[in-house]
Design a protein around this motif. Structure first.
Motif, PDB file in Angstrom:
ATOM      1  N   GLN A   1      -6.401 -23.648 -23.493  1.00 21.16           N
ATOM      2  CA  GLN A   1      -5.730 -23.518 -22.338  1.00 21.16           C
ATOM      3  C   GLN A   1      -6.805 -23.014 -21.084  1.00 21.16           C
ATOM      4  N   PRO A   2      -6.791 -23.694 -19.796  1.00 22.74           N
ATOM      5  CA  PRO A   2      -7.652 -23.128 -18.829  1.00 22.74           C
ATOM      6  C   PRO A   2      -7.750 -21.840 -18.634  1.00 22.74           C
ATOM      7  N   ALA A   3      -8.768 -21.346 -18.113  1.00 20.29           N
ATOM      8  CA  ALA A   3      -8.760 -19.769 -18.078  1.00 20.29           C
ATOM      9  C   ALA A   3      -7.836 -19.588 -17.015  1.00 20.29           C
ATOM     10  N   ALA A   4      -6.909 -18.228 -17.119  1.00 21.03           N
ATOM     11  CA  ALA A   4      -6.026 -17.684 -16.262  1.00 21.03           C
ATOM     12  C   ALA A   4      -6.749 -17.241 -15.119  1.00 21.03           C
ATOM     13  N   SER A   5      -5.977 -17.102 -13.879  1.00 17.72           N
ATOM     14  CA  SER A   5      -6.429 -16.589 -12.769  1.00 17.72           C
ATOM     15  C   SER A   5      -6.496 -15.178 -13.046  1.00 17.72           C
ATOM     16  N   ALA A   6      -7.334 -14.615 -12.511  1.00 15.35           N
ATOM     17  CA  ALA A   6      -7.380 -12.874 -12.717  1.00 15.35           C
ATOM     18  C   ALA A   6      -6.908 -12.325 -11.402  1.00 15.35           C
ATOM     19  N   PHE A   7      -6.045 -11.159 -11.692  1.00 15.46           N
ATOM     20  CA  PHE A   7      -5.767 -10.624 -10.493  1.00 15.46           C
ATOM     21  C   PHE A   7      -6.166  -9.050 -10.543  1.00 15.46           C
ATOM     22  N   VAL A   8      -6.470  -8.596  -9.268  1.00  8.32           N
ATOM     23  CA  VAL A   8      -7.044  -7.427  -9.342  1.00  8.32           C
ATOM     24  C   VAL A   8      -6.091  -6.457  -8.510  1.00  8.32           C
ATOM     25  N   THR A   9      -5.805  -5.223  -8.716  1.00  6.96           N
ATOM     26  CA  THR A   9      -5.365  -4.336  -7.930  1.00  6.96           C
ATOM     27  C   THR A   9      -5.958  -3.610  -6.871  1.00  6.96           C
ATOM     28  N   THR A  10      -5.915  -3.805  -5.661  1.00 14.80           N
ATOM     29  CA  THR A  10      -6.780  -2.996  -4.710  1.00 14.80           C
ATOM     30  C   THR A  10      -5.817  -2.117  -3.908  1.00 14.80           C
ATOM     31  N   GLU A  11      -6.484  -1.197  -3.079  1.00 18.71           N
ATOM     32  CA  GLU A  11      -5.596  -0.434  -2.406  1.00 18.71           C
ATOM     33  C   GLU A  11      -4.537  -0.779  -1.390  1.00 18.71           C
ATOM     34  N   PHE A  12      -4.678  -2.354  -1.239  1.00 20.66           N
ATOM     35  CA  PHE A  12      -3.774  -2.881  -0.324  1.00 20.66           C
ATOM     36  C   PHE A  12      -3.130  -4.156  -0.991  1.00 20.66           C
ATOM     37  N   GLY A  13      -3.040  -3.890  -2.253  1.00 19.47           N
ATOM     38  CA  GLY A  13      -2.050  -4.844  -3.153  1.00 19.47           C
ATOM     39  C   GLY A  13      -2.603  -5.673  -4.438  1.00 19.47           C
TER      40      GLY A  13
ATOM     41  N   ALA B   1       0.744  -1.293  -0.010  1.00 20.44           N
ATOM     42  CA  ALA B   1       0.111  -0.083  -0.035  1.00 20.44           C
ATOM     43  C   ALA B   1       0.835   1.161  -0.103  1.00 20.44           C
ATOM     44  N   PHE B   2       0.439   2.286  -0.494  1.00 22.02           N
ATOM     45  CA  PHE B   2       0.980   3.644  -0.386  1.00 22.02           C
ATOM     46  C   PHE B   2       0.182   4.742   0.394  1.00 22.02           C
ATOM     47  N   VAL B   3       0.751   5.268   1.343  1.00 23.09           N
ATOM     48  CA  VAL B   3       0.003   6.409   2.106  1.00 23.09           C
ATOM     49  C   VAL B   3       0.950   7.454   2.141  1.00 23.09           C
ATOM     50  N   SER B   4       0.036   8.672   1.931  1.00 19.39           N
ATOM     51  CA  SER B   4       0.755  10.010   1.777  1.00 19.39           C
ATOM     52  C   SER B   4       0.231  10.510   3.089  1.00 19.39           C
ATOM     53  N   ILE B   5       1.488  11.000   3.774  1.00 11.04           N
ATOM     54  CA  ILE B   5       1.778  11.552   5.119  1.00 11.04           C
ATOM     55  C   ILE B   5       2.140  12.954   4.999  1.00 11.04           C
ATOM     56  N   PRO B   6       1.569  13.874   5.591  1.00 11.93           N
ATOM     57  CA  PRO B   6       2.198  15.439   5.484  1.00 11.93           C
ATOM     58  C   PRO B   6       3.437  15.341   6.476  1.00 11.93           C
ATOM     59  N   GLY B   7       4.194  16.148   6.095  1.00 12.08           N
ATOM     60  CA  GLY B   7       5.542  16.453   6.782  1.00 12.08           C
ATOM     61  C   GLY B   7       6.758  16.113   6.002  1.00 12.08           C
ATOM     62  N   ASP B   8       7.755  16.337   6.682  1.00 11.96           N
ATOM     63  CA  ASP B   8       9.119  16.176   5.863  1.00 11.96           C
ATOM     64  C   ASP B   8       9.567  14.761   6.212  1.00 11.96           C
TER      65      ASP B   8
END
Lengths: 459, 329
Positions: free
Chosen positions: B188-200, A123-130
């Protein structure tokens, strides 16, 4: 021009290569798993196939080809077979090598930078400050939540490595060590221990050959109660007690009690109440005169005496209560109306079987009569000296401790890198790895990142 | 002669427990199929009621006879049912596992009802069972069996969802292949899908079911209401992580008892070795779960094999094989 001297293939290199291959094999995870699977299959075979029975039993119980296979492959005594023992030895070896050569290095990864944006958990987090103050705040945040902080510089970039439960990475090592300690403990019994059984008729004594201890059975008591069940009356054993006098080798005699679940400890050897039975005093007469071949001592079940060169009488079974209606054995095992079953043999040939009420005699023909005079209780003991028990106990404790550490603590590592942004904030990149994959840490990682986002900005 | 009032209480509690488990099975099956929250609430109440009354019935039996109730198969099956539901409820309240409740309660109901077949009346314990270890060893191993039963229920759900996902995937492959005029065997079998979330970067573990659900397929919609395959896998792992130490401690305490009763802590008795075999299966599971390629369907099947070994160890050995543990009347 550089000349590279060709390496001569020598015996030493070949040996080193073979040793290296062997160590690699023993360290290989899949080899270990294969051994574990084979060990499981062998163990199950031992449950299904009757163990340590007479070969004839297998031919009676199984089809002949299967019975022959069982005997040929030693499946009738699989747990003591070289293959089984060797399998356990191999598992212990692979466990040892794999733990130190691959498990520990994998579980204790070096502190190295990673490409954060390709890690499954990042994850990427933006934090204010230096940048320096943001780094300090992040380090302080993690430190306050029980994480260990380590900072390293790689190629001019400062990385922060944040670990939790790092010590728990050694849980697998602890569990494996426990298993090895158990194996050592059991080996100690094979090397230095002993065991055996003895049956002592009331009033008699027996000396244990391995340690010279003498045990005299003063009396044996038992209690069997009739219990009404849905299936009818059943006779339930309630208690067996042996009153003994123990004389250790080079020791003074003392009285003791041996009962099931309460073994007697004599100088490190344990004596257990194992069985009991009714020994019978027989007299063989001819034309009313007792014969010298009559057994001098009461016989226990299964014991026999020779009548002459070819004929023998065996005491087969004690009947507690004769069913006078059928003339056979009643259901009550208590000696209310006792009898004995005897087998007569000529050589190995069974001539006949008969029951004699206790106190009466059986006409064998030609003037011979066999009298079953009285019974005498005897008590069967097992004894065992196992110096490995404390070691096995320690190993078991260590194994369970290792399992708990491995299962209930999740070592996690966070890789943190900061980069100053033009808008006055700091972009903090965080990636996470655990020893149990990524999915298991997904929710906690999200909570962590959200908590970081809520970290208050500097005043 | 047993007190008739206590006998009556015992009988009533037994009937309430079986009825609660049976009713709970149906209600939670309804929740599994329809996701109606009312079913979930009612099912959880029935599960708790059944578990409490099952434990109360065991306690009543002890109070009524003065004999520790776990000396025979009837007692141990009663405890198995009660512990199975208790352990399930703990996990269900923590991880919202009520969708698996119908399977667990069904097994508990069957175990308890089957156990009554083995009720021969109240008999004092034979000398080998007259030990404080019976209050330690037996509950521990039964708890382990019950834990593995819960893990088995979750693993079955995993297998069902994964099998249908693969089935939908092969249908997609065949449809594409038919459209392209291509031999299916080359597809070929369907490839696994990947999604990008805010946590990876996250692997979508049921892309075919998601696509089918988006098209309104009712089976896919229902299955998408279950937790994701990765979550089911993690839940199974967590439950086995409770069961395996319990089984380990159960085997160890059994060995300690065997040393006191029979003279040796290990005699290769069928029960001991069957328990060891089960332990090996679950140890294999835990080892293989550390490998990415083995998490998921393969580990789910190992779980099924592990529970089969537990059933064999628990019932098969007691009923079909004689040994030191055969105390069958």
């Amino acid at each position: 021009m550089t000349t590279i001297a060709a390496e001569k293939p020598g015996k030493g290199n070949a040996v080193r290569g073979t040793v290296a291959d062997l160590l690699n094999l023993l360290s290989d995870f899949w080899f270990g798993m294969l051994l574990l699977a084979i060990w499981g299959v062998m163990t199950i075979i031992g449950v299904i196939v009757d163990q340590q029975k007479d070969p004839t039993v297998y031919f009676t119980s199984y089809p002949a080809p299967l019975a022959r296979l069982v005997l040929r492959l030693h499946l009738d005594n699989i747990y003591h077979s070289p293959a089984y023992v060797g399998m356990i030895g191999l598992i212990v070896s692979t466990m040892t090598f794999a733990t130190f050569r691959s498990v520990i290095p994998r579980r204790m990864p070096a502190l190295r930078p990673v490409k954060i944006d390709v890690m499954p958990l990042h994850a990427f987090v933006s934090i204010p400050g230096d940048e320096p103050s943001v780094r300090e705040r992040i380090a302080a945040y993690f430190a306050s939540h029980g994480w260990t902080i380590r900072k390293r510089e790689f190629g001019g970039d400062e990385w922060t490595f944040v670990d939790k439960h790092n010590w728990a990475r050694r849980g697998v090592l602890v569990a494996h060590v426990g298993f090895i300690v158990i194996a050592i403990g059991t080996t100690m019994y094979w090397a230095r221990g002993y065991s055996g059984t003895t049956a002592i008729i009331s009033g008699d004594s027996a000396t244990i050959p391995q340690n010279g201890t003498t045990i005299k059975l003063n009396s044996f008591g038992y209690r069997i109660d009739p219990i009404r069940t849905k299936a009818g009356t059943t006779y339930q054993p309630i208690d067996y007690v042996s009153q003994v006098t123990v004389t250790p080798k080079d020791g003074k005699p003392y009285d003791a009690v041996i009962r099931v679940n309460h073994p007697l400890d004599v100088n490190g050897t344990l004596y257990y109440q194992s069985t009991y039975g009714f020994a019978i005093a027989f007299t063989l007469t001819k034309d009313g005169k007792p014969l010298p071949v009559s057994p001098a001592q009461p016989l226990r079940e299964g014991e026999a005496f020779q009548v002459d060169g070819t004929h023998a009488i065996q005491y087969a079974q004690f009947i507690g209560t004769i069913d006078r209606k059928t003339g056979g054995a009643g259901t009550d095992p208590r000696p209310n109306d006792p009898g004995v079953v005897i087998n007569a043999f000529e050589g190995d040939q069974l001539l006949g079987r008969s029951m004699i009420p206790l106190g009466s005699s059986l006409d064998l023909g030609d003037g011979y009569r066999l009298a079953a005079n009285r019974y005498v209780l005897y008590s069967g003991f097992q004894y065992r000296h196992d110096p490995g028990i404390p070691i096995v106990g320690i190993g078991a404790f260590v194994l369970v401790a290792g399992l708990c550490i491995s299962f209930y603590f999740l070592p996690a590592r966070l890789y943190v890198r900061t980069a100053a942004e033009p808008d006055g904030t700091v972009r903090v990149g965080i990636a996470a790895t655990t020893v149990k994959g990524y999915d298991i840490y997904e929710e906690r990682f999200a909570e962590l990142v959200n908590a970081l986002r809520r970290t208050p900005a500097p005043a | 002669m047993l007190d008739p009032t206590r006998q009556l209480i015992d009988q009533i509690l037994l009937e309430i427990a079986i009825a609660s488990f049976a009713a709970g099975t149906l209600v939670l099956l309804g929740y599994l199929l329809t996701r109606t929250l009312a079913f979930k609430r009612l099912g959880s109440v029935l599960a708790v009621l059944g578990g409490v009354t099952a434990f109360a019935e065991l306690g009543t039996r002890w109070w009524m006879t003065g004999i520790w109730p776990l000396t025979n198969l009837y007692g141990s099956l009663s405890l198995f049912a009660a512990m199975g539901v208790l352990i399930f409820c703990v996990f269900a309240f923590k991880y919202d596992l009520w969708f698996a409740g119908s399977g667990v309660l069904a097994i508990a109901a069957i175990a308890l009802a089957y156990g009554t077949d083995w009720n021969e009346g109240y008999m004092p314990a034979v000398p080998a069972l007259q030990s404080y270890w019976i209050k330690i060893h037996v509950p521990l191993v039964i708890s382990a069996y019950a834990t593995f039963m819960v893990a088995f229920a979750i693993a079955i759900l995993y297998i069902i969802k994964d099998t249908i996902e693969r089935n939908y995937g092969s249908r997609t492959v065949r449809a594409r292949a038919a459209g392209l005029g291509v031999d299916v065997s080359l597809a070929q079998p369907a490839a696994s899908a990947f999604v990008t979330t805010e946590f990876g970067i996250k692997r979508v573990d049921t892309p075919n079911l998601e696509a089918a659900a988006a098209r309104g397929d009712s089976l896919a919609l229902w299955l998408m209401g279950l937790p994701s395959l990765s979550k089911l896998d993690i839940l199974t792992y967590r439950i086995v992580a409770v069961g395996l130490p319990l089984l380990s401690i159960g085997i160890i305490t059994g060995a300690m008892w065997a040393k006191e009763a029979w003279g040796a802590y290990w005699q290769w008795d069928p029960k001991e070795t069957a328990a060891l075999a089960s332990w090996i299966v679950y140890a294999l599971y835990m080892h293989l779960h550390t490998r990415n390629g083995w998490r998921g369907i393969r580990c789910a099947w190992i779980n099924v094999a592990g529970f089969a070994s537990i059933v064999f160890c628990y019932l098969g050995v007691n009923i079909w094989i004689s040994g030191l543990h055969s105390y069958k009347v």
